[in-house]
Design a protein around this motif. Structure first.
Motif, mmCIF file in Angstrom:
data_model
loop_
_atom_site.group_PDB
_atom_site.id
_atom_site.type_symbol
_atom_site.label_atom_id
_atom_site.label_comp_id
_atom_site.label_asym_id
_atom_site.label_seq_id
_atom_site.Cartn_x
_atom_site.Cartn_y
_atom_site.Cartn_z
ATOM 1 N N ASN A 568 47.454 27.451 61.627
ATOM 2 C CA ASN A 568 47.091 28.105 62.936
ATOM 3 C C ASN A 568 48.398 27.113 63.290
ATOM 4 O O ASN A 568 49.005 26.793 64.284
ATOM 5 N N THR A 637 36.410 36.967 58.258
ATOM 6 C CA THR A 637 37.418 36.118 59.135
ATOM 7 C C THR A 637 37.164 35.110 59.357
ATOM 8 O O THR A 637 35.896 34.780 60.124
ATOM 9 N N GLU A 639 38.150 32.374 62.806
ATOM 10 C CA GLU A 639 38.770 32.027 64.379
ATOM 11 C C GLU A 639 38.780 30.836 65.095
ATOM 12 O O GLU A 639 37.070 29.842 64.959
#
Length: 683
Positions: A568, A637, A639
């Protein structure tokens, strides 16, 4: 509350009434007036006993009936904030106590005195200091002059430039002209033609528009006495570190009966969003979009809390030291016009540029004859003393002795305690509500690297003083502050409290709710006992309510979470075109990995896929980061939750770019040509 002077006045008239009663008794053979005088005396004694009761009962705020269990600051179904020992062995091992030392061994040559009759400032030359300097082989006589300081910026530098006027010679006892607000004094040996000493003063001038504003509201018919508000800030100071490094100050606050909010949790990373929360009621995205701090006139067109106070008949002031990193100027334009009646920034710009400075921990610790922070607190005392009987709002923020080192504030402990004593001695505490607070704790450095560093960063200290007349008139407000001592609170609550103070004057109607915290409220009412961070706009990454437990640092989910964070950040740097000046971030080591303990079943009861939340702290070459990451056990996943924290000071490693937000994640490639900028950790 009746002052001693008021009591003496009433007793004086009481004696007159008594004498008149006796005369009437002789003339009219009546005792009614004499009896009335005795009744009046008894009433005065009753009022005095009531005031004494308020002072006695308020001297030490009582604990709320429902205290948290030992070892916790806040304890409810949704929020459990641990209380940590400030004096643990690992913290004390890295703490280095420092003594207060004067910024100059010389006595100040010049002193400024305000003459109440002339309503002007008179400058004096101290003969004792003068003779001591003459003894130091000064060949000629000492001549002094002053330069007045003017604001002179324009465009992008509208809040960054100043101008010094020509130096005007003066003699001891001269009156400083009324148009001079800030001035730098230079004294020279007229034979050697060299500077002997320089000093600077900021003068709290009587201003015509301010006087007209005060008189307009004084002549109006408003139901309640307006309370002044004095806000004193010490940057980067947690409630734990205040006790650790400033014990004298802490003891004074507790002994004198200030109200502490032990569950006060920061709402964002650094100074700007945490101050904007109580100044505007906005979160950082809203503060940026509505106040536009990087555009000319952006901040000046933004409604700050001091605008509301000014529009309702208050005098206003704002001051902050270390001008290059001031809250509204670090990577921002600043104010295109003075935001308040007494704005110290042009003065601070001038003295930091002109006077001798002494650095400590990379900050301008001493400027001229005084510590940089002393200019800020001196103005606070001067303004509050000058307008003691009239309503004012002032925010006075210091960075220099606390921002870069958690040990440095120990050198200012005695001095800050003395300022608190001055508030009392000058009668300021008799009239004003005072808030002493910080924005957050240490965000980088050795203290932040300790296991308890997460709490140190997120739990700034805050103490509130209510004058006795305010406690007597609104006893339920004092009780609410006591009840809120061990409840979750934040800067949006403080924003609503400031608005509440203004509403109490009767000069304005109901003011709007804090836009970015619909559930936040005035601290003069008990906040809900079962509050959670999500109820009051505290994102999970900043929330201290949630317990975490250690997990294996080499767990594949932990490593996957860190990989997601690095991907990110690298994408952000790439899309911002900061490569190749900034290097690609690569994992060096995992420092700490923790998994959220779902004590309130909020994760398991939430809609959507089952989630695990992790907090990871890791090192890359020349940098340390911390992130909160959710992991979907169903979707496999990751986040990132909210922001990513940088835990090391990054001034030296991010000099190759100017973008303030990107600096937080940039580590400059040594091969790239550095674009030198005066920058440090993001304010």
């Amino acid at each position: 509350m009746m002052s001693k002077q008021s009591n003496h006045t009433v007793l004086h008239y009481l004696k007159i009434i008594t004498v008149l009663g006796c005369v009437v008794l002789v003339l009219n053979n009546s005792v009614s007036i004499f009896q009335s005088s005795l009744y009046l005396k008894e009433e005065i004694q009753t009022v005095n006993r009531s005031i004494l009761d308020v002072r006695t009962n308020s001297s030490t705020p009582t604990e709320d009936a429902t205290l948290p269990p030992a070892g916790y600051l806040v304890w409810n179904k949704h929020c459990r904030i641990p209380d940590i020992d400030p004096f643990t062995r690992d913290a004390m091992k890295i703490f280095h106590k420092k003594k207060y030392s004067s910024c100059s061994e010389e006595l100040p040559l010049t002193k400024m005195q305000y003459d109440m009759n002339l309503r002007s400032y008179i400058i004096h030359i101290d003969e004792t200091a003068k003779f001591k300097l003459i003894d130091k082989n000064i060949r000629g006589s000492i001549n002094c002059c002053y330069q007045s300081i003017l604001r002179s910026g324009s465009g992008n530098r509208v809040d960054k430039d100043f101008k010094l006027k020509d130096c005007v010679a003066f003699e001891s006892g001269d009156v400083i002209p009324d148009d001079v607000e800030g001035l730098i004094i230079t004294c020279k040996d007229d034979k050697k033609k060299k500077n002997i000493q320089q000093d600077a003063f900021y003068l709290v001038r009587e201003k015509q528009d301010v006087r007209q504003r005060l008189e307009t509201y004084q002549n109006g018919s408003f139901p309640n006495r307006p309370a002044s508000v004095l806000m004193l800030g010490i940057d980067s100071m947690s409630k734990f570190n205040l006790r650790r490094v400033m014990p004298e100050t802490t003891d004074r606050l507790i002994k004198d009966g200030w109200f502490e909010l032990k569950g006060y949790n920061k709402v964002d990373d650094n100074t700007y969003p945490n101050l904007m929360a109580f100044l505007t009621g906005y979160n950082q995205p809203n503060a940026n979009s509505k106040c536009k701090p990087k555009t000319i006139n952006g901040l000046s067109n933004c409604t700050m809390i001091w605008n509301l106070f000014r529009d309702n008949g208050y005098v206003t002031s704002y001051a902050e030291d270390e001008t290059w990193m001031s809250t509204f100027n670090f990577n921002k334009i600043g104010f295109s016009k003075s935001p308040v009646d007494y704005y110290l920034r042009p003065f601070m710009l001038a003295i930091e540029k002109t006077l001798r400075t002494k650095k400590q921990s990379g900050m301008s610790f001493c400027v001229g004859q005084r510590h940089s922070a002393e200019y800020i607190f001196d103005l606070a005392i001067d303004l509050a003393t000058r307008y003691k009987s009239e309503p004012y709002f002032g925010l006075f923020w210091t960075n220099t002795f606390s921002h870069n080192s958690f040990s440095d504030p120990s050198s200012m402990d005695t001095r800050v305690k003395k300022y608190i004593d001055e508030l009392k001695e000058n009668g300021i505490l008799d009239e004003s509500i005072v808030v002493l607070l910080s924005d957050h704790g240490m965000r980088f450095g050795p203290l932040r690297s300790l296991r308890q560093g997460f709490l140190e960063e997120r739990l700034p200290f805050i103490f509130i003083w209510l004058p006795y007349w305010f406690r007597a008139k609104y006893p339920h407000f004092a009780k609410a502050l006591e009840a809120n001592k061990h409840r979750l609170t934040n800067a949006y609550d403080l924003h609503m409290t400031l608005k509440h103070i203004l509403e109490l004057t009767g000069r304005t109607g109901k003011l709007p709710q804090a836009e970015d915290c619909p559930n936040c409220q005035s601290l003069f009412y008990p906040v809900p006992a079962e509050r959670a961070c999500q109820d009051i706009a505290i994102d999970e990454h900043w929330c201290t309510c949630i317990p975490f437990e250690d997990v294996n640092k080499n767990d594949k989910i932990v490593l996957g979470a860190i990989s997601a964070v690095l991907d990110n950040l690298n994408t952000y740097l790439m899309e911002g075109k900061f490569f190749p000046r900034c290097t690609k971030l690569k994992l060096k080591s995992v420092d700490i990995a923790r998994k959220r303990y779902d004590f309130d079943n909020s994760l398991s009861n939430s809609e959507g896929p089952a989630l695990d939340h992790y907090r990871v702290r890791f090192t890359v070459p020349q940098g340390k980061f911390e992130a909160s990451v959710s992991y979907s056990k169903t979707l496999k996943t990751y986040e990132i939750i909210d922001s990513v924290s940088r835990l090391d000071a990054y001034k030296e490693t991010s000099e190759c770019i100017e973008d303030g937000d990107a600096k937080k994640y940039c580590i400059c490639d040594k091969k790239s040509e550095p674009n030198k900028t005066i920058s440090n950790t993001n304010k």
